[in-house]
Scaffold this active site. Structure first.
Site, PDB file in Angstrom:
ATOM      1  N   LEU A   9      20.954  91.038 -77.662  1.00  0.00           N
ATOM      2  CA  LEU A   9      20.270  89.923 -77.784  1.00  0.00           C
ATOM      3  C   LEU A   9      18.748  90.103 -78.404  1.00  0.00           C
ATOM      4  O   LEU A   9      18.289  90.873 -78.117  1.00  0.00           O
ATOM      5  CB  LEU A   9      19.906  89.042 -76.458  1.00  0.00           C
ATOM      6  CG  LEU A   9      21.215  88.610 -75.825  1.00  0.00           C
ATOM      7  CD1 LEU A   9      20.847  87.994 -74.389  1.00  0.00           C
ATOM      8  CD2 LEU A   9      22.133  87.468 -76.633  1.00  0.00           C
TER       9      LEU A   9
ATOM     10  N   ASP B 242      17.972  96.252 -69.644  1.00  0.00           N
ATOM     11  CA  ASP B 242      18.213  96.056 -68.343  1.00  0.00           C
ATOM     12  C   ASP B 242      16.743  96.008 -67.428  1.00  0.00           C
ATOM     13  O   ASP B 242      16.810  97.052 -66.387  1.00  0.00           O
ATOM     14  CB  ASP B 242      19.147  97.190 -67.805  1.00  0.00           C
ATOM     15  CG  ASP B 242      20.451  97.358 -68.650  1.00  0.00           C
ATOM     16  OD1 ASP B 242      20.817  95.836 -68.762  1.00  0.00           O
ATOM     17  OD2 ASP B 242      20.960  98.282 -68.650  1.00  0.00           O
TER      18      ASP B 242
ATOM     19  N   SER C   2      35.417  88.836 -64.790  1.00  0.00           N
ATOM     20  CA  SER C   2      35.795  88.461 -63.393  1.00  0.00           C
ATOM     21  C   SER C   2      34.551  87.980 -62.886  1.00  0.00           C
ATOM     22  O   SER C   2      34.302  87.377 -61.820  1.00  0.00           O
ATOM     23  CB  SER C   2      35.977  89.827 -62.814  1.00  0.00           C
ATOM     24  OG  SER C   2      34.980  90.732 -62.866  1.00  0.00           O
ATOM     25  N   ASN C   3      33.333  88.419 -63.401  1.00  0.00           N
ATOM     26  CA  ASN C   3      32.128  87.747 -62.713  1.00  0.00           C
ATOM     27  C   ASN C   3      31.975  86.290 -63.031  1.00  0.00           C
ATOM     28  O   ASN C   3      31.505  85.395 -62.131  1.00  0.00           O
ATOM     29  CB  ASN C   3      30.917  88.537 -63.343  1.00  0.00           C
ATOM     30  CG  ASN C   3      30.612  89.719 -62.609  1.00  0.00           C
ATOM     31  OD1 ASN C   3      30.071  89.695 -61.480  1.00  0.00           O
ATOM     32  ND2 ASN C   3      30.776  90.838 -62.945  1.00  0.00           N
TER      33      ASN C   3
ATOM     34  N   ARG D 125      26.645  92.496 -76.074  1.00  0.00           N
ATOM     35  CA  ARG D 125      25.793  92.161 -77.343  1.00  0.00           C
ATOM     36  C   ARG D 125      24.355  92.205 -77.298  1.00  0.00           C
ATOM     37  O   ARG D 125      23.850  91.782 -76.321  1.00  0.00           O
ATOM     38  CB  ARG D 125      26.446  90.853 -77.957  1.00  0.00           C
ATOM     39  CG  ARG D 125      25.612  89.958 -78.990  1.00  0.00           C
ATOM     40  CD  ARG D 125      26.390  90.559 -80.265  1.00  0.00           C
ATOM     41  NE  ARG D 125      25.560  89.928 -81.490  1.00  0.00           N
ATOM     42  CZ  ARG D 125      25.893  90.639 -82.582  1.00  0.00           C
ATOM     43  NH1 ARG D 125      26.461  91.541 -82.796  1.00  0.00           N
ATOM     44  NH2 ARG D 125      25.047  89.899 -83.497  1.00  0.00           N
TER      45      ARG D 125
ATOM     46  N   GLU E 230      13.636  93.931 -72.799  1.00  0.00           N
ATOM     47  CA  GLU E 230      13.791  95.108 -72.752  1.00  0.00           C
ATOM     48  C   GLU E 230      14.950  95.344 -72.164  1.00  0.00           C
ATOM     49  O   GLU E 230      15.540  94.610 -71.290  1.00  0.00           O
ATOM     50  CB  GLU E 230      12.524  96.140 -71.944  1.00  0.00           C
ATOM     51  CG  GLU E 230      11.194  95.905 -72.620  1.00  0.00           C
ATOM     52  CD  GLU E 230      10.252  96.548 -71.782  1.00  0.00           C
ATOM     53  OE1 GLU E 230      10.488  97.783 -71.493  1.00  0.00           O
ATOM     54  OE2 GLU E 230       9.220  96.077 -71.764  1.00  0.00           O
TER      55      GLU E 230
ATOM     56  N   HIS F 134      24.080  93.957 -63.426  1.00  0.00           N
ATOM     57  CA  HIS F 134      24.374  95.351 -64.089  1.00  0.00           C
ATOM     58  C   HIS F 134      24.916  96.069 -63.009  1.00  0.00           C
ATOM     59  O   HIS F 134      24.245  95.948 -61.829  1.00  0.00           O
ATOM     60  CB  HIS F 134      22.928  95.836 -64.423  1.00  0.00           C
ATOM     61  CG  HIS F 134      22.960  97.363 -64.953  1.00  0.00           C
ATOM     62  ND1 HIS F 134      23.613  97.624 -66.363  1.00  0.00           N
ATOM     63  CD2 HIS F 134      22.810  98.419 -64.625  1.00  0.00           C
ATOM     64  CE1 HIS F 134      23.660  98.936 -66.617  1.00  0.00           C
ATOM     65  NE2 HIS F 134      23.023  99.633 -65.498  1.00  0.00           N
TER      66      HIS F 134
HETATM   67  C1  GRF Z   1      30.587  94.165 -64.734  1.00  0.00           C
HETATM   68  O1  GRF Z   1      30.576  95.461 -64.340  1.00  0.00           O
HETATM   69  C2  GRF Z   1      28.914  93.856 -65.034  1.00  0.00           C
HETATM   70  O2  GRF Z   1      28.119  94.475 -64.128  1.00  0.00           O
HETATM   71  C3  GRF Z   1      28.399  94.375 -66.470  1.00  0.00           C
HETATM   72  O3  GRF Z   1      29.839  94.122 -67.205  1.00  0.00           O
HETATM   73  C4  GRF Z   1      30.777  94.167 -66.494  1.00  0.00           C
HETATM   74  C5  GRF Z   1      31.576  92.968 -66.724  1.00  0.00           C
HETATM   75  O4  GRF Z   1      32.776  92.659 -66.113  1.00  0.00           O
HETATM   76  N1  GRF Z   1      27.474  93.916 -67.228  1.00  0.00           N
HETATM   77  P1  GRF Z   1      33.712  91.365 -65.736  1.00  0.00           P
HETATM   78  O5  GRF Z   1      34.076  90.922 -67.530  1.00  0.00           O
HETATM   79  O6  GRF Z   1      32.550  90.292 -65.367  1.00  0.00           O
HETATM   80  O7  GRF Z   1      34.927  91.545 -65.164  1.00  0.00           O
END
Ligand code: GRF
Length: 238
Positions: free
Chosen positions: A126, A178, A46-47, A124, A176, A142
């Site tokens: 890195l 997040d 979704s992002n 994953r 490191e 995050h």
């Molecule tokens: C999101 O909550 C993002 O903050 C986290 O993983 C999730 C990914 O969601 N890193 P999507 O696949 O973008 O819907």
């Protein structure tokens, strides 16, 4: 040689790195034009869709998604990328040494001329090698207000802790967990009638806004990073 220390053996976050010692107070002036965006994802996507929509509607101007790469063949996000006619690649990570997989991914990103790498639910670890290939050119999102609740299931962690405000963070990726310099944060109030699911859904809405904002900031290049602080260098900014 890669450092021996690793934060656990299993993924504990939507992006994780083997930690190495990095200088913390190097002043870096940004401003190199970056228009080709590469997306790394493992799941829903979704992002990624929010970023692609922002580009399509001009909210992120003069940019394009050059390639979407998933380490999982069945990631819904990679199917969406294909439906949208974007370059979409599956580079399976299972069974590969971490850096070997990262080298394949980096080769593909470079082949597509990617200058800004956006992690969008990339489950994953890195390697430091990969991070060093794209200095200050990897972003991650995050679902908490870092440094609170790094790692997996940040929304659930925040809810269980009983915080009244949570949110999301877009940050540069360093070696490191997040951890890199923060670009954008959005706060989300926790309501009395929330549960983990409703809270996560409202945080996700803010993620979709925050990621595009952060990409614009980085693409515009009017910033510098001093220590952990990202500072606006646009003289007209408030
Ligand atoms: C999101 O909550 C993002 O903050 C986290 O993983 C999730 C990914 O969601 N890193 P999507 O696949 O973008 O819907």
């Amino acid at each position: 040689m890669a450092p021996k220390s690793v934060i656990g053996n299993t993924p504990a976050s939507c992006h994780l790195f083997q930690p190495v010692t990095t200088p913390r107070s190097i002043k870096i002036v940004a401003g190199i034009p970056m228009r080709n965006i590469g997306i790394l994802l493992s799941g829903r996507g979704s992002n990624f869709v929010a970023i692609a929509d922002s580009i399509a509607t001009g909210r992120i101007p003069d940019a394009r998604v050059a390639v979407v790469i998933s380490n999982k063949a069945d990631a819904p996000g990679i199917a969406i990328a294909r439906q949208r006619g974007l370059e979409a690649q599956v580079i399976v990570s299972k069974g590969k040494a971490r850096e070997d997989h990262d080298r394949e991914v980096a080769a593909s990103l470079k082949q597509y001329g990617v200058e800004l790498v956006c992690l969008a639910g990339y489950m994953r670890l890195l390697s430091p090698w990969f991070v060093q290939q794209f200095p200050r050119r990897i972003l991650n999102i995050h679902p908490s207000l870092l440094p609170a609740f790094p790692g997996l299931e940040a929304q659930e962690q925040a809810f269980a802790y009983g915080v009244k405000i949570s949110g999301c963070t877009v940050h540069f990726v360093d070696e490191e967990l997040d951890h890199g310099a923060i670009i954008v944060q959005k706060a989300v109030q926790v309501r009395d009638n929330d549960n983990e699911r409703t809270l996560a859904a409202r945080i996700l809405e803010q993620e979709h806004i925050a990621y595009s904002e952060a990409i614009n900031i980085v693409l515009d290049g009017n910033f510098e990073i001093v220590g952990r602080q990202m500072k606006n260098t646009d003289s007209e900014a408030p």
